[in-house]
Structures are given as C-alpha cells and as structure tokens.
Design an enzyme around this catalytic site. Structure first.
Site, PDB file in Angstrom:
ATOM      1  N   ASP A   1      -2.102   1.988  -9.563  1.00 19.87           N
ATOM      2  CA  ASP A   1      -2.060   2.582 -10.248  1.00 19.87           C
ATOM      3  C   ASP A   1      -0.703   3.649 -11.024  1.00 19.87           C
ATOM      4  OD1 ASP A   1      -3.292   4.327  -9.630  1.00 19.87           O
ATOM      5  OD2 ASP A   1      -4.899   4.693 -11.217  1.00 19.87           O
TER       6      ASP A   1
ATOM      7  N   ASP B   1      -9.555   5.425  -7.305  1.00 21.66           N
ATOM      8  CA  ASP B   1      -9.117   6.420  -7.987  1.00 21.66           C
ATOM      9  C   ASP B   1      -8.386   5.103  -9.208  1.00 21.66           C
ATOM     10  OD1 ASP B   1     -11.150   8.580  -7.385  1.00 21.66           O
ATOM     11  OD2 ASP B   1      -9.875   8.802  -5.872  1.00 21.66           O
TER      12      ASP B   1
ATOM     13  N   ASP C   1      -5.912   0.612  -3.649  1.00 22.49           N
ATOM     14  CA  ASP C   1      -5.764   1.902  -4.726  1.00 22.49           C
ATOM     15  C   ASP C   1      -7.341   2.805  -4.312  1.00 22.49           C
ATOM     16  OD1 ASP C   1      -5.552   4.800  -4.843  1.00 22.49           O
ATOM     17  OD2 ASP C   1      -4.647   4.286  -6.825  1.00 22.49           O
TER      18      ASP C   1
END
Length: 219
Positions: free
Chosen positions: A212, A16, A14
């Site tokens: 995250d 961001d 991922d």
C-alpha cells in the site's frame, strides 16, 4: 507495462494497511487467498512491522479469521537478525529499541548479548512503549561508536484509530541527536526481499509484491 499474471507462482502481501487496519481485516482478503490457492499460487506475508514475532502475527491473523502459519510470515526484525548474523559473530553485544518481535529474534537464543553501555550495535524497530530513557541509551551508545541499524524506514504506521509514528520517526529522532545515519534493512531494501525469497524457496521473476506504499513496498 502489462503484467502477465500467468507467470506468477508466489505473491507477497504487506500486512498493515493491506490485510488489515488495526484489528479489522479488510474486505476480500480471505476470498483472494482461497482463489490463489485454487490457482496453485503460493502466498506469504512480508511486513516492516517489527513489533510482533511471526507467531504473534499468526495469532493476530487467526483472531481475524485468517489462517497463516508463522513460517509464511517474514518480518523486518527477522530480516535484520539474518543480516546481522551474516556480519557479526556469536556473542556480539547489542542494544535494542523495540518490542517482542525484535527482542525475541535478537536475544532469544543467546546469539547476541544485550548490553546498554558501549554495545557493538544499536538496533531500532517499532516501539509502542517508547520512553525517553530508551532513546537516551541508544543515543549515547551510537555516539560512543555503536553501529546504528534500523529495521525499516516507515515514518508512520496505520493504526485502527489513524496514522501514528512508525519506526522511521524513531530513526529520525536518533539521527538528529547523533548526526549518524542508520543502516536500514527492511523494505524497500533488497535484503528484505532476498530473505523472503530464500525462506519461501521462490524466484524473483515469478513473485509478485502487493503493498500500500510505493516508498516502502514497491520502490
């Protein structure tokens, strides 16, 4: 459960909140990528952020000292475009609430025709220049029968200054105004991962996802 890293041949990251926050790269990313390359493990970026094109993400990463070619960046906008083209013929009309990352893949080659009144699809992604007029047009189109598509479900977005509204917040507003639930394409839906594996020529059994958020990256 123990993960046998020796079987991993591809790692999906991922972006961001994992590689960077805002315009600040997070510590250890470049070192990790060099280690993966030394181990012969391929890596790529897979993001629900539909605001930029892969080329724009490549430039953003380069500005932070990270080198990733566009073909190794899979966005939810790209996946949504693939999903739509499997179901809609060329010339189908659509209205998009979103930025370059979504608009370029939908309308850049002329496959979909942009239309504000009675389009076949309303496609919604992250839009940091959102206006009431855009929401109004999308609302009226959905109420008139357009199929409601969301690029990703993320309700929030990790900006450099803090947590801000994401695509999921826009979807929630339109769902409240239309009583229509969107079809969501991005992570954690399978379409996103299937597209990434296909484009990267990777196998699910030897691929690791690093994120995250349990609700959108892993679930």
């Amino acid at each position: 459960m123990t993960l046998d890293l020796s079987t991993i041949r591809t790692v999906l990251f991922d972006m961001d909140g994992v590689l960077y926050r805002g315009d600040q790269v997070l510590a250890g990313v470049d070192e990790l990528w060099r280690w993966l390359e030394a181990q012969g493990v391929h890596y790529a970026c897979i993001t629900n952020n539909a605001s930029r094109t892969p080329a724009q993400f490549t430039q953003k990463l380069a500005d932070m000292g990270l080198q990733v070619p566009p073909e190794r960046i899979i966005t939810s906008a790209l996946t949504t475009n693939v999903w739509l083209r499997e179901r809609a013929p060329q010339g189908t009309t659509a209205y998009a609430v979103g930025m370059d990352g979504l608009r370029d893949v939908l309308f850049g080659d002329g496959y979909f025709v942009e239309q504000t009144e009675r389009p076949a699809y309303v496609v919604v992604g992250a839009d940091f220049e959102l206006t009431y007029a855009k929401l109004r047009t999308a609302c009226l189109a959905i109420r008139a029968g357009a199929q409601f598509i969301g690029t990703n479900p993320d309700k929030t977005f990790p900006a450099e200054e803090g947590i801000v509204p994401g695509c999921g917040a826009l979807l929630a507003a339109l769902e409240a105004a239309t009583d229509v639930q969107p079809m969501v394409i991005g992570k954690p839906e399978r379409a996103m991962f299937d597209t990434a594996l296909h484009l990267l020529h990777a196998q699910a059994t030897t691929t690791l996802m690093v994120g995250d958020r349990i609700d959108t990256d892993i679930d």
